[in-house]
Design a protein around this motif. Sequence first.
Motif, mmCIF file in Angstrom:
data_model
loop_
_atom_site.group_PDB
_atom_site.id
_atom_site.type_symbol
_atom_site.label_atom_id
_atom_site.label_comp_id
_atom_site.label_asym_id
_atom_site.label_seq_id
_atom_site.Cartn_x
_atom_site.Cartn_y
_atom_site.Cartn_z
ATOM 1 N N ARG A 284 -20.549 -77.060 58.720
ATOM 2 C CA ARG A 284 -21.417 -77.725 57.752
ATOM 3 C C ARG A 284 -21.905 -76.702 56.730
ATOM 4 O O ARG A 284 -22.332 -75.609 57.093
ATOM 5 C CB ARG A 284 -22.618 -78.312 58.509
ATOM 6 C CG ARG A 284 -23.447 -79.287 57.728
ATOM 7 C CD ARG A 284 -24.413 -80.006 58.661
ATOM 8 N NE ARG A 284 -25.417 -79.107 59.210
ATOM 9 C CZ ARG A 284 -26.615 -78.878 58.647
ATOM 10 N NH1 ARG A 284 -26.952 -79.502 57.545
ATOM 11 N NH2 ARG A 284 -27.473 -78.059 59.204
ATOM 12 N N SER A 285 -21.817 -77.043 55.455
ATOM 13 C CA SER A 285 -22.271 -76.123 54.419
ATOM 14 C C SER A 285 -22.668 -76.922 53.179
ATOM 15 O O SER A 285 -22.754 -78.148 53.237
ATOM 16 C CB SER A 285 -21.163 -75.110 54.093
ATOM 17 O OG SER A 285 -21.662 -74.106 53.243
ATOM 18 N N TYR A 286 -22.901 -76.203 52.052
ATOM 19 C CA TYR A 286 -23.323 -76.908 50.831
ATOM 20 C C TYR A 286 -22.145 -77.562 50.124
ATOM 21 O O TYR A 286 -22.339 -78.361 49.212
ATOM 22 C CB TYR A 286 -24.086 -75.968 49.893
ATOM 23 C CG TYR A 286 -23.295 -74.751 49.454
ATOM 24 C CD1 TYR A 286 -23.239 -73.619 50.251
ATOM 25 C CD2 TYR A 286 -22.600 -74.749 48.261
ATOM 26 C CE1 TYR A 286 -22.502 -72.514 49.876
ATOM 27 C CE2 TYR A 286 -21.864 -73.648 47.866
ATOM 28 C CZ TYR A 286 -21.818 -72.537 48.690
ATOM 29 O OH TYR A 286 -21.085 -71.450 48.300
ATOM 30 N N LEU A 287 -20.912 -77.190 50.501
ATOM 31 C CA LEU A 287 -19.701 -77.847 50.004
ATOM 32 C C LEU A 287 -18.834 -78.170 51.209
ATOM 33 O O LEU A 287 -18.873 -77.445 52.201
ATOM 34 C CB LEU A 287 -18.924 -76.902 49.074
ATOM 35 C CG LEU A 287 -19.464 -76.687 47.662
ATOM 36 C CD1 LEU A 287 -18.643 -75.635 46.947
ATOM 37 C CD2 LEU A 287 -19.463 -77.986 46.877
ATOM 38 N N PRO A 288 -18.020 -79.215 51.141
ATOM 39 C CA PRO A 288 -17.172 -79.505 52.301
ATOM 40 C C PRO A 288 -16.118 -78.418 52.489
ATOM 41 O O PRO A 288 -15.691 -77.796 51.510
ATOM 42 C CB PRO A 288 -16.501 -80.842 51.932
ATOM 43 C CG PRO A 288 -16.692 -81.006 50.472
ATOM 44 C CD PRO A 288 -17.866 -80.187 50.057
ATOM 45 N N PRO A 289 -15.694 -78.169 53.734
ATOM 46 C CA PRO A 289 -14.644 -77.159 53.937
ATOM 47 C C PRO A 289 -13.326 -77.622 53.322
ATOM 48 O O PRO A 289 -13.104 -78.822 53.152
ATOM 49 C CB PRO A 289 -14.529 -77.069 55.459
ATOM 50 C CG PRO A 289 -15.140 -78.316 55.996
ATOM 51 C CD PRO A 289 -16.126 -78.803 54.994
ATOM 52 N N ILE A 290 -12.450 -76.667 52.998
ATOM 53 C CA ILE A 290 -11.102 -76.997 52.535
ATOM 54 C C ILE A 290 -10.333 -77.524 53.759
ATOM 55 O O ILE A 290 -10.347 -76.875 54.817
ATOM 56 C CB ILE A 290 -10.376 -75.732 52.003
ATOM 57 C CG1 ILE A 290 -11.228 -74.985 50.971
ATOM 58 C CG2 ILE A 290 -8.980 -76.072 51.478
ATOM 59 C CD1 ILE A 290 -11.261 -75.538 49.604
ATOM 60 N N ALA A 291 -9.686 -78.654 53.602
ATOM 61 C CA ALA A 291 -8.901 -79.202 54.725
ATOM 62 C C ALA A 291 -7.592 -78.426 54.849
ATOM 63 O O ALA A 291 -7.098 -77.869 53.855
ATOM 64 C CB ALA A 291 -8.611 -80.676 54.462
ATOM 65 N N ILE A 292 -7.070 -78.379 56.058
ATOM 66 C CA ILE A 292 -5.748 -77.754 56.255
ATOM 67 C C ILE A 292 -4.731 -78.516 55.394
ATOM 68 O O ILE A 292 -4.704 -79.749 55.383
ATOM 69 C CB ILE A 292 -5.326 -77.808 57.750
ATOM 70 C CG1 ILE A 292 -6.322 -77.035 58.628
ATOM 71 C CG2 ILE A 292 -3.896 -77.310 57.947
ATOM 72 C CD1 ILE A 292 -6.304 -75.530 58.466
#
Length: 330
Positions: free
Chosen positions: A56-64
């Motif tokens: 969880r962060s301020y932007l979504p993670p990059i998906a594989i």
Amino acid sequence: MSYLVLQERPKDEITDTTFKKVTEPLPETLKKGQVLVKVSYVSVDPAMRGYLADVRSYLPPIAIGAPMRAAGLGEVIKSENPDFPVGEIVRGFYGFADHFISQDGSDLEKLPFKDVEIPQYLALFGITGLTAYTGLMNLIDPKPGQTIVVSGAAGAVGSIVCQIAKLKGARVVGIAGTPEKVKWLLNDLKIDAALNYKSPDYEKEFVEATKDLIDGYFDNVGGKTLDLALKQAKVHAKFAQCGGISGYNGKVEPLYNYMNIVKFRIKLEGFIVIDFKSDFPKAIADLSTWLREGKIISRLDIIDGNVDELPRALAGLFKGANTGKRIVKL
Ligand code: NDP
């Protein structure tokens, strides 16, 4: 066109197998509204390490399998959009890519001044300068005579923070990782003291350089330097928590002086640059004035290469390979 997608999440450091290159033909014709941009500069940023983690962060993670996220500058080379004619230089989030197709131009931004070096739009007039200015002014607001400590001081954000704090009359202590960076901070940025955190006597040197205690700490690295800043903080000191690069690859150092936050009522506050969007026009106006008046140096660390170079350029940030703002010129 070639671009990099995330192939596997790094366990610690970014490696040659973190990303995979995808190559596709450029479109022969564009649809109405579309703009084809040839990317000329790509920003590499420590925050990108965070985008690669599934947390969880301020932007979504990059998906594989998804394209990497990165800011860049480029030139319009084909256009079916009257707002973006061929030859216009534009900024946007193009990713780790050598070309970008905008569907309607809404993700492209024209550059306001033509009289500055183009890559400064990823540096002083990009996220870097805005982070330095808004974080320092909103969370610390340095005053003449105060002691302000800056970690990551020879990096993109830190080097601008040091100079703004000096312009505001503070005594500035910068922390960096090599003797060359320490010399640059003292001789070129003309801050008051600079220390190498890899020195065997670092703790002693830090305590000596801050013997009158710290009013403000702008933190880019976290870890041991944050711990020492807590140790040396004045009552009601202000800590601007901008980043914590010492822990981005997974090894987080302990904070032995944590209780000083309570004992000395330290105001320790995190921020993300976009929190201060309404300050951006003032920040750009001040930073451009200081640049034109020769009051601020915005050092660029430009690497020539193609998209294959981007992961190594990014990984280099975690080894201290850059001084100033690291950018890859395609
Ligand atoms: P830098 O140009 O400062 O590059 C990273 C630098 O970090 C390196 O040059 C290196 O310098 C230093 N570093 C690397 N590993 C360590 C370590 N283990 N301990 C201490 N220092 C280390 O990057 P930026 O200026 O782009 O970013 C600086 C910080 O600001 C980052 O933490 C980033 O995430 C954060 N940031 C936060 C934003 C926000 O909105 N909050 C926006 C933009 C950036 P050295 O040789 O000195 O070790």
